[in-house]
Motif scaffolding. Structure first.
Motif, PDB file in Angstrom:
ATOM      1  N   PRO A 231      -6.827  12.597  -9.237  1.00 12.36           N
ATOM      2  CA  PRO A 231      -6.396  12.321  -7.861  1.00 12.36           C
ATOM      3  C   PRO A 231      -7.517  12.423  -6.839  1.00 12.36           C
ATOM      4  O   PRO A 231      -7.513  11.688  -5.853  1.00 12.36           O
ATOM      5  N   GLU A 232      -8.484  13.325  -7.075  1.00 12.29           N
ATOM      6  CA  GLU A 232      -9.584  13.422  -6.114  1.00 12.29           C
ATOM      7  C   GLU A 232     -10.459  12.176  -6.128  1.00 12.29           C
ATOM      8  O   GLU A 232     -11.128  11.863  -5.136  1.00 12.29           O
ATOM      9  N   GLU A 233     -10.443  11.443  -7.249  1.00  8.09           N
ATOM     10  CA  GLU A 233     -11.153  10.164  -7.296  1.00  8.09           C
ATOM     11  C   GLU A 233     -10.368   9.088  -6.553  1.00  8.09           C
ATOM     12  O   GLU A 233     -10.953   8.203  -5.929  1.00  8.09           O
ATOM     13  N   ALA A 234      -9.050   9.157  -6.610  1.00 11.21           N
ATOM     14  CA  ALA A 234      -8.219   8.171  -5.915  1.00 11.21           C
ATOM     15  C   ALA A 234      -8.464   8.212  -4.415  1.00 11.21           C
ATOM     16  O   ALA A 234      -8.353   7.187  -3.727  1.00 11.21           O
ATOM     17  N   LEU A 235      -8.806   9.390  -3.879  1.00 11.49           N
ATOM     18  CA  LEU A 235      -9.053   9.529  -2.445  1.00 11.49           C
ATOM     19  C   LEU A 235     -10.229   8.690  -1.968  1.00 11.49           C
ATOM     20  O   LEU A 235     -10.366   8.423  -0.774  1.00 11.49           O
ATOM     21  N   LEU A 236     -11.065   8.248  -2.892  1.00 13.94           N
ATOM     22  CA  LEU A 236     -12.228   7.443  -2.534  1.00 13.94           C
ATOM     23  C   LEU A 236     -11.890   5.961  -2.423  1.00 13.94           C
ATOM     24  O   LEU A 236     -12.765   5.151  -2.101  1.00 13.94           O
ATOM     25  N   HIS A 237     -10.628   5.595  -2.688  1.00 15.61           N
ATOM     26  CA  HIS A 237     -10.228   4.187  -2.719  1.00 15.61           C
ATOM     27  C   HIS A 237      -8.950   3.983  -1.913  1.00 15.61           C
ATOM     28  O   HIS A 237      -8.314   4.932  -1.469  1.00 15.61           O
ATOM     29  N   ARG A 238      -8.569   2.711  -1.741  1.00 13.73           N
ATOM     30  CA  ARG A 238      -7.257   2.374  -1.189  1.00 13.73           C
ATOM     31  C   ARG A 238      -6.257   2.523  -2.333  1.00 13.73           C
ATOM     32  O   ARG A 238      -6.136   1.638  -3.184  1.00 13.73           O
ATOM     33  N   ALA A 239      -5.562   3.649  -2.380  1.00 14.48           N
ATOM     34  CA  ALA A 239      -4.711   3.962  -3.518  1.00 14.48           C
ATOM     35  C   ALA A 239      -3.235   3.747  -3.195  1.00 14.48           C
ATOM     36  O   ALA A 239      -2.758   4.159  -2.127  1.00 14.48           O
ATOM     37  N   ALA A 240      -2.526   3.124  -4.112  1.00 14.21           N
ATOM     38  CA  ALA A 240      -1.096   2.871  -3.948  1.00 14.21           C
ATOM     39  C   ALA A 240      -0.293   4.140  -4.167  1.00 14.21           C
ATOM     40  O   ALA A 240      -0.675   5.018  -4.945  1.00 14.21           O
ATOM     41  N   VAL A 241       0.844   4.200  -3.509  1.00 11.42           N
ATOM     42  CA  VAL A 241       1.806   5.281  -3.664  1.00 11.42           C
ATOM     43  C   VAL A 241       3.079   4.684  -4.251  1.00 11.42           C
ATOM     44  O   VAL A 241       3.499   3.586  -3.862  1.00 11.42           O
ATOM     45  N   GLY A 242       3.704   5.375  -5.177  1.00 11.51           N
ATOM     46  CA  GLY A 242       4.920   4.872  -5.788  1.00 11.51           C
ATOM     47  C   GLY A 242       6.114   4.953  -4.865  1.00 11.51           C
ATOM     48  O   GLY A 242       6.171   5.782  -3.946  1.00 11.51           O
ATOM     49  N   HIS A 243       7.081   4.063  -5.108  1.00 13.72           N
ATOM     50  CA  HIS A 243       8.344   4.060  -4.368  1.00 13.72           C
ATOM     51  C   HIS A 243       9.487   4.012  -5.377  1.00 13.72           C
ATOM     52  O   HIS A 243       9.409   3.297  -6.373  1.00 13.72           O
ATOM     53  N   VAL A 244      10.536   4.790  -5.115  1.00 15.74           N
ATOM     54  CA  VAL A 244      11.665   4.881  -6.040  1.00 15.74           C
ATOM     55  C   VAL A 244      12.949   4.548  -5.302  1.00 15.74           C
ATOM     56  O   VAL A 244      13.017   4.608  -4.068  1.00 15.74           O
ATOM     57  N   SER A 245      13.966   4.182  -6.050  1.00 16.21           N
ATOM     58  CA  SER A 245      15.266   3.891  -5.455  1.00 16.21           C
ATOM     59  C   SER A 245      16.351   4.281  -6.437  1.00 16.21           C
ATOM     60  O   SER A 245      16.145   4.248  -7.651  1.00 16.21           O
ATOM     61  N   ALA A 246      17.499   4.646  -5.904  1.00 13.82           N
ATOM     62  CA  ALA A 246      18.638   5.029  -6.733  1.00 13.82           C
ATOM     63  C   ALA A 246      19.713   3.964  -6.632  1.00 13.82           C
ATOM     64  O   ALA A 246      20.077   3.541  -5.528  1.00 13.82           O
TER      65      ALA A 246
END
Length: 493
Positions: A231-246
């Motif tokens: 995760p600390e490497e992801a901070l160096l990039h434009r990183a996607a975040v997941g989205h969930v739905s029920a």
């Protein structure tokens, strides 16, 4: 259910059967095709993604052209995070989930090339500390079992063993208390735990963490600029975040970004679409880096794509399994690939070796299966004239099938499945258990079951037109199993 070729004649036959997948196959591909229209695929992604309620997506298409520069088309749509509104770009990093397994398998095969590992030697020779609930399985399990998902180790052990560099060592110790899901080699069941264990073997043989070994053996030689494991490497990039739905509701930001570090070799690589396609190129060329350096022997690249295991369910991901790769046939053409799912992020990866063509779709929520089905069909039909196998749909006319023998409870680590009599017919109730349950918006789900044929039913994901098979079968020794979501689950009551 599984073929386990040994060293010698059988391995040579495996390689001979697979030669069409790697090396020279790409040399004849792409020369007669019109150039890829990148603008067209940008328009198609922008048109289709909203239809499937996908917040953000990145699409990449690669085609090798002998004697000329490779074609690479990229497209991006939407936002990386609905809460922040950060725009998705082609250099955005998404979690590729279980596509990671093919990368881990590639490094394993590098170690085989170097003479440091034998696929059919007991893992205990490298990991004398290995303990499993089934002591005989611990003595006999091999790397081939791990790469083909036939070890019988219960695959959904998501125990968090910390953020330290010893997380895989600790995870290996946890497996001593995990019940065997099925006898060694008796059937096929998707196994995340097996790939974490394979990652530990990589650590023991290289003297480095899995993360370091992946960087030094794959990421850097391939020139990957936007591929990460931490995760600390992801901070160096434009990183996607997941989205969930029920139950088909609008996707909302997931409460957790990443699975525990102990799951790294099974599913924690993050990458841009272009970087995933650079990995595809390694396999399309039979193991070569962009500059021509050999990272993987042609023999090992071919063996990875060869048929090594049969599947109880041939309707979901593939018709058979290689060493890491899923294998399928579209219009008579061999295809290799893999999918990936983490917490609200889904990835889809297909490689058509006969045409030197590969495509990857990275997404962060919504009906991603629907989007992938639509785009994959358009891409491979339009660019190669090869039509993917249609997605599962129930027959138009009802099928008579007796569900009575299958009623009851089926259970394995992380999941309890119940086949029940409903008011309108049979129902499958699934309950996520263990650490994963807390990461899901709806750990209990019920699906009406529609018969497809005797012992095979289909259920539909709520709010979508995506159908999944539910297959009932027995081992030769009589034990009853339900195969759903790629997992074999034994009957418990």
């Amino acid at each position: 259910m599984t073929q386990r070729p040994r060293a010698g004649d059988r391995d040579r036959r495996v390689v001979e059967r697979a030669e069409r997948y790697a090396g020279d196959a790409a040399d004849a591909a792409g020369s007669h095709r019109a150039p890829i229209d990148a603008d067209h695929w940008r328009r198609r992604l922008a048109a289709l993604a909203p239809r499937y309620r996908v917040p953000g997506a990145s699409l990449g298409i690669l085609r090798l052209r002998p004697g000329r520069e490779d074609e690479l088309a990229e497209a991006a749509y939407g936002v990386l995070n609905k809460d922040t509104g950060v725009e998705t770009t082609t250099d955005s990093v998404f979690q590729i989930g279980s596509i990671t397994k093919v990368w881990t398998a590639t490094v394993v095969m590098q170690l085989v090339d170097e003479g440091l590992l034998e696929l059919d030697a007991p893992l205990a020779e490298v990991l004398p500390e290995l303990r499993l609930a089934d002591r005989e399985a611990a003595k006999r399990v091999t790397m081939r079992h791990l790469l083909t998902h036939t070890s019988g180790i219960d695959g959904d052990v998501f125990t968090d063993t910390g953020r330290g560099d010893d997380c895989l060592e600790k995870y290996t110790a946890v497996l001593a208390d995990v019940a065997q899901n099925h006898p060694l080699g008796a059937t096929w069941s998707y196994c995340n735990a097996g790939f974490s264990l394979a990652g530990r073997v990589i650590e023991k043989l290289t003297g480095k963490t899995w993360d370091e070994a992946m960087r030094e053996r794959l990421f850097e030689p391939l020139g990957l600029r936007r591929t990460i494991t931490l995760p600390e490497e992801a901070l160096l990039h434009r990183a996607a975040v997941g989205h969930v739905s029920a139950d088909g509701a609008a996707p909302s930001r997931a409460p957790v970004w990443q699975l525990p570090r102990s799951i790294g070799p099974a599913g924690l690589i993050g990458a841009s679409a272009a970087d995933v396609l650079a990995f595809a190129r390694l396999h399309l060329t039979g193991g070569l880096a962009p500059g021509g350096a050999r990272l993987l022997s042609a023999r090992s690249a071919a063996a990875m794509a060869a048929r090594h295991a049969e599947l109880p369910d041939t309707r979901t991901l593939g018709e058979s399994w290689g060493l890491g790769w899923s294998r399928m046939t579209w219009d008579g053409h061999p295809v290799i690939g893999h999918g990936g799912a983490t917490i609200g992020q889904n990835a889809y990866f297909h490689v058509l070796p006969d045409e030197g063509l590969a495509a990857v779709l990275l997404t962060n929520g919504g009906d991603t299966d629907g989007l992938s089905e639509a785009l994959t069909r358009e891409i491979f039909t339009g660019l190669a004239g090869v039509e993917p196998t249609p997605a599962l749909r129930p027959p138009a006319e009802p099928v008579a099938a007796d569900v009575e023998p299958h009623l009851g409870r089926y259970e394995r680590a992380g999941s309890r499945l119940e086949v029940l009599r409903g008011e309108d017919g049979p129902v499958l109730r699934t309950t996520a258990t263990g650490p994963l349950a807390a990461m899901l918006p709806d750990p209990v789900r019920e699906y009406p079951m529609t018969a497809i044929e005797e012992d095979v039913f289909a259920v539909r994901e709520p709010g979508t037109d995506n159908w999944m098979p539910v297959t009932f079968y027995a081992l030769p020794t009589g034990e009853r199993y339900l195969h759903f979501g790629l997992r074999a689950t034994p009957k418990a009551g």
